[in-house]
Write a protein that holds these residues in place. Sequence first.
Motif, PDB file in Angstrom:
ATOM      1  N   ALA A  69       0.837  -1.197   0.000  1.00 58.04           N
ATOM      2  CA  ALA A  69       0.000   0.000   0.000  1.00 58.04           C
ATOM      3  C   ALA A  69       0.875   1.252   0.000  1.00 58.04           C
ATOM      4  CB  ALA A  69      -0.912  -0.003   1.231  1.00 58.04           C
ATOM      5  N   ALA A  70       0.340   2.341  -0.537  1.00 60.65           N
ATOM      6  CA  ALA A  70       1.106   3.580  -0.642  1.00 60.65           C
ATOM      7  C   ALA A  70       1.686   4.054   0.691  1.00 60.65           C
ATOM      8  CB  ALA A  70       0.247   4.678  -1.277  1.00 60.65           C
ATOM      9  N   PRO A  71       0.969   3.947   1.817  1.00 63.34           N
ATOM     10  CA  PRO A  71       1.582   4.374   3.084  1.00 63.34           C
ATOM     11  C   PRO A  71       2.869   3.626   3.415  1.00 63.34           C
ATOM     12  CG  PRO A  71      -0.791   4.229   3.335  1.00 63.34           C
ATOM     13  CD  PRO A  71      -0.467   3.642   1.988  1.00 63.34           C
ATOM     14  N   ALA A  76       0.698   8.914   1.985  1.00 63.54           N
ATOM     15  CA  ALA A  76      -0.578   8.663   2.661  1.00 63.54           C
ATOM     16  C   ALA A  76      -1.755   8.865   1.717  1.00 63.54           C
ATOM     17  CB  ALA A  76      -0.711   9.555   3.891  1.00 63.54           C
ATOM     18  N   TRP A  77      -1.758   8.109   0.635  1.00 63.78           N
ATOM     19  CA  TRP A  77      -2.858   8.092  -0.331  1.00 63.78           C
ATOM     20  C   TRP A  77      -3.567   6.756  -0.281  1.00 63.78           C
ATOM     21  CZ3 TRP A  77      -0.416  10.364  -5.462  1.00 63.78           C
ATOM     22  CH2 TRP A  77      -0.419  11.776  -5.370  1.00 63.78           C
ATOM     23  N   ARG A  78      -4.846   6.772  -0.683  1.00 65.26           N
ATOM     24  CA  ARG A  78      -5.637   5.545  -0.686  1.00 65.26           C
ATOM     25  C   ARG A  78      -5.364   4.793  -1.997  1.00 65.26           C
ATOM     26  NH1 ARG A  78      -8.467   5.523   3.733  1.00 65.26           N
ATOM     27  NH2 ARG A  78      -9.711   3.709   3.139  1.00 65.26           N
ATOM     28  N   LEU A  79      -4.328   3.990  -1.944  1.00 62.44           N
ATOM     29  CA  LEU A  79      -3.844   3.290  -3.119  1.00 62.44           C
ATOM     30  C   LEU A  79      -3.085   2.049  -2.679  1.00 62.44           C
ATOM     31  CD1 LEU A  79      -2.667   2.969  -6.072  1.00 62.44           C
ATOM     32  CD2 LEU A  79      -0.981   4.705  -5.419  1.00 62.44           C
ATOM     33  N   PHE A  80      -3.402   0.907  -3.280  1.00 66.81           N
ATOM     34  CA  PHE A  80      -2.579  -0.272  -3.058  1.00 66.81           C
ATOM     35  C   PHE A  80      -2.542  -1.104  -4.334  1.00 66.81           C
ATOM     36  CE2 PHE A  80      -6.781  -1.690  -1.414  1.00 66.81           C
ATOM     37  CZ  PHE A  80      -6.970  -2.880  -2.106  1.00 66.81           C
ATOM     38  N   ILE A  81      -1.559  -1.992  -4.402  1.00 68.67           N
ATOM     39  CA  ILE A  81      -1.403  -2.876  -5.545  1.00 68.67           C
ATOM     40  C   ILE A  81      -1.341  -4.309  -5.045  1.00 68.67           C
ATOM     41  CG2 ILE A  81      -0.196  -1.134  -6.918  1.00 68.67           C
ATOM     42  CD1 ILE A  81       2.434  -2.565  -6.249  1.00 68.67           C
ATOM     43  N   GLY A  82      -1.622  -5.234  -5.930  1.00 70.72           N
ATOM     44  CA  GLY A  82      -1.527  -6.639  -5.555  1.00 70.72           C
ATOM     45  C   GLY A  82      -1.304  -7.504  -6.776  1.00 70.72           C
ATOM     46  N   ALA A  83      -0.616  -8.613  -6.590  1.00 69.38           N
ATOM     47  CA  ALA A  83      -0.384  -9.583  -7.655  1.00 69.38           C
ATOM     48  C   ALA A  83       0.119 -10.873  -7.046  1.00 69.38           C
ATOM     49  CB  ALA A  83       0.635  -9.057  -8.664  1.00 69.38           C
ATOM     50  N   ALA A  84      -0.493 -11.974  -7.428  1.00 70.02           N
ATOM     51  CA  ALA A  84      -0.030 -13.285  -6.967  1.00 70.02           C
ATOM     52  C   ALA A  84      -0.444 -14.320  -7.999  1.00 70.02           C
ATOM     53  CB  ALA A  84      -0.623 -13.626  -5.601  1.00 70.02           C
ATOM     54  N   SER A  85       0.495 -15.144  -8.422  1.00 72.83           N
ATOM     55  CA  SER A  85       0.254 -16.131  -9.466  1.00 72.83           C
ATOM     56  C   SER A  85      -0.922 -17.032  -9.118  1.00 72.83           C
ATOM     57  CB  SER A  85       1.525 -16.975  -9.653  1.00 72.83           C
ATOM     58  OG  SER A  85       1.341 -17.928 -10.674  1.00 72.83           O
ATOM     59  N   ARG A 151      -8.120 -12.028   0.996  1.00 70.39           N
ATOM     60  CA  ARG A 151      -7.262 -11.776   2.150  1.00 70.39           C
ATOM     61  C   ARG A 151      -6.221 -10.712   1.838  1.00 70.39           C
ATOM     62  NH1 ARG A 151      -6.150 -14.037   6.956  1.00 70.39           N
ATOM     63  NH2 ARG A 151      -7.776 -15.586   6.548  1.00 70.39           N
ATOM     64  N   VAL A 152      -5.594 -10.800   0.673  1.00 70.87           N
ATOM     65  CA  VAL A 152      -4.599  -9.794   0.280  1.00 70.87           C
ATOM     66  C   VAL A 152      -5.236  -8.410   0.256  1.00 70.87           C
ATOM     67  CG1 VAL A 152      -3.111  -8.986  -1.593  1.00 70.87           C
ATOM     68  CG2 VAL A 152      -3.191 -11.422  -1.031  1.00 70.87           C
ATOM     69  N   ILE A 153      -6.412  -8.305  -0.328  1.00 68.41           N
ATOM     70  CA  ILE A 153      -7.085  -7.015  -0.447  1.00 68.41           C
ATOM     71  C   ILE A 153      -7.442  -6.454   0.924  1.00 68.41           C
ATOM     72  CG2 ILE A 153      -9.263  -5.951  -1.199  1.00 68.41           C
ATOM     73  CD1 ILE A 153      -8.952  -7.803  -3.729  1.00 68.41           C
ATOM     74  N   GLN A 154      -7.939  -7.299   1.810  1.00 65.71           N
ATOM     75  CA  GLN A 154      -8.285  -6.818   3.151  1.00 65.71           C
ATOM     76  C   GLN A 154      -7.039  -6.352   3.898  1.00 65.71           C
ATOM     77  OE1 GLN A 154     -11.559  -9.340   5.146  1.00 65.71           O
ATOM     78  NE2 GLN A 154     -11.017 -10.537   3.322  1.00 65.71           N
ATOM     79  N   HIS A 155      -5.947  -7.094   3.753  1.00 65.68           N
ATOM     80  CA  HIS A 155      -4.687  -6.728   4.407  1.00 65.68           C
ATOM     81  C   HIS A 155      -4.214  -5.365   3.920  1.00 65.68           C
ATOM     82  CE1 HIS A 155      -0.571  -7.789   6.041  1.00 65.68           C
ATOM     83  NE2 HIS A 155      -0.267  -6.814   5.193  1.00 65.68           N
ATOM     84  N   GLU A 156      -4.196  -5.164   2.594  1.00 67.89           N
ATOM     85  CA  GLU A 156      -3.701  -3.896   2.050  1.00 67.89           C
ATOM     86  C   GLU A 156      -4.666  -2.756   2.335  1.00 67.89           C
ATOM     87  OE1 GLU A 156      -0.743  -3.875   1.291  1.00 67.89           O
ATOM     88  OE2 GLU A 156      -0.456  -6.028   1.045  1.00 67.89           O
ATOM     89  N   ASN A 161      -6.186   2.529   6.360  1.00 68.30           N
ATOM     90  CA  ASN A 161      -6.913   3.002   7.544  1.00 68.30           C
ATOM     91  C   ASN A 161      -6.053   2.968   8.797  1.00 68.30           C
ATOM     92  OD1 ASN A 161      -9.408   3.422   6.130  1.00 68.30           O
ATOM     93  ND2 ASN A 161      -9.616   1.195   6.028  1.00 68.30           N
ATOM     94  N   GLY A 162      -4.738   2.888   8.610  1.00 68.83           N
ATOM     95  CA  GLY A 162      -3.824   2.926   9.747  1.00 68.83           C
ATOM     96  C   GLY A 162      -3.793   1.662  10.575  1.00 68.83           C
ATOM     97  N   LYS A 163      -4.201   0.535   9.980  1.00 62.77           N
ATOM     98  CA  LYS A 163      -4.249  -0.725  10.713  1.00 62.77           C
ATOM     99  C   LYS A 163      -3.201  -1.688  10.180  1.00 62.77           C
ATOM    100  CE  LYS A 163      -9.238  -0.313  11.553  1.00 62.77           C
ATOM    101  NZ  LYS A 163     -10.560  -0.940  11.324  1.00 62.77           N
ATOM    102  N   LEU A 164      -2.751  -2.593  11.047  1.00 64.05           N
ATOM    103  CA  LEU A 164      -1.802  -3.628  10.682  1.00 64.05           C
ATOM    104  C   LEU A 164      -2.387  -4.985  11.040  1.00 64.05           C
ATOM    105  CD1 LEU A 164       1.410  -1.949  12.144  1.00 64.05           C
ATOM    106  CD2 LEU A 164       0.776  -2.057   9.724  1.00 64.05           C
ATOM    107  N   PHE A 165      -1.933  -6.027  10.348  1.00 67.01           N
ATOM    108  CA  PHE A 165      -2.496  -7.349  10.609  1.00 67.01           C
ATOM    109  C   PHE A 165      -2.244  -7.805  12.037  1.00 67.01           C
ATOM    110  CE2 PHE A 165       1.769  -8.909  10.129  1.00 67.01           C
ATOM    111  CZ  PHE A 165       1.806 -10.162  10.725  1.00 67.01           C
TER     112      PHE A 165
END
Length: 202
Positions: A69-71, A76-85, A151-156, A161-165
């Motif tokens: 995620a960008a943070p 501190a923008w609302r932006l994240f990326i994801g990729a998994a085979s 799960r990846v999306i929820q984590h990122e 929102n300032g939260k960690l797993f």
Amino acid sequence: MGRFDENFPFGEARVSIVTGSRTTLQIEESILRMVAKPVPEEMFGSETLHRLVEEMWMCMIDAGGVGIAAPQVGIAWRLFIGAASNILPSTVFVNPEVEFHGAADVLGEEGCLSVPGWRSAKVLRHPKVTVRYRDMDGGAHEETFEGLAARVIQHENDHLNGKLFIDIDASPDVDDPLRRRALRAMAEMEARAKAVAEGERV
């Protein structure tokens, strides 16, 4: 988010074209506890946004992660990326809105590039999510994800929102040096944030 397996679908890592860095912020950085702001409208389609996303890909690839995620790279923008085979196609989620389906009762394993050394197999997540988001050029999308992709999306999304797993890690307390270091860093970070807030009220 840390990788799930060894079949990460990218080639060799390259140095970030933005900063030359291939590292992510770790938990002592207070930005990881901030609520991120939406990416401004004027940024869509801009070189600035494209370069930021390129930096995020480079950091994620170098760390062997499946999302970032960008943070985590100091923005501190609302932006994240994801990729998994075979799990999640390479996707850039800008200003995402996540709708959760079902109870958050699915246990799974997670790690985080910003919390090195801490992994847990007892992190509860929703089984499915629907995400409404925009791409880098402003196009609107809506997709539904299940299983590990969800799960990846929820984590990122938590990072925005300032939260960690580790905030929802249901595993028992373990007297582990890495966990002690992580908890100490969190306590110090939160103490600094409290001191700043109290100073602003004076």
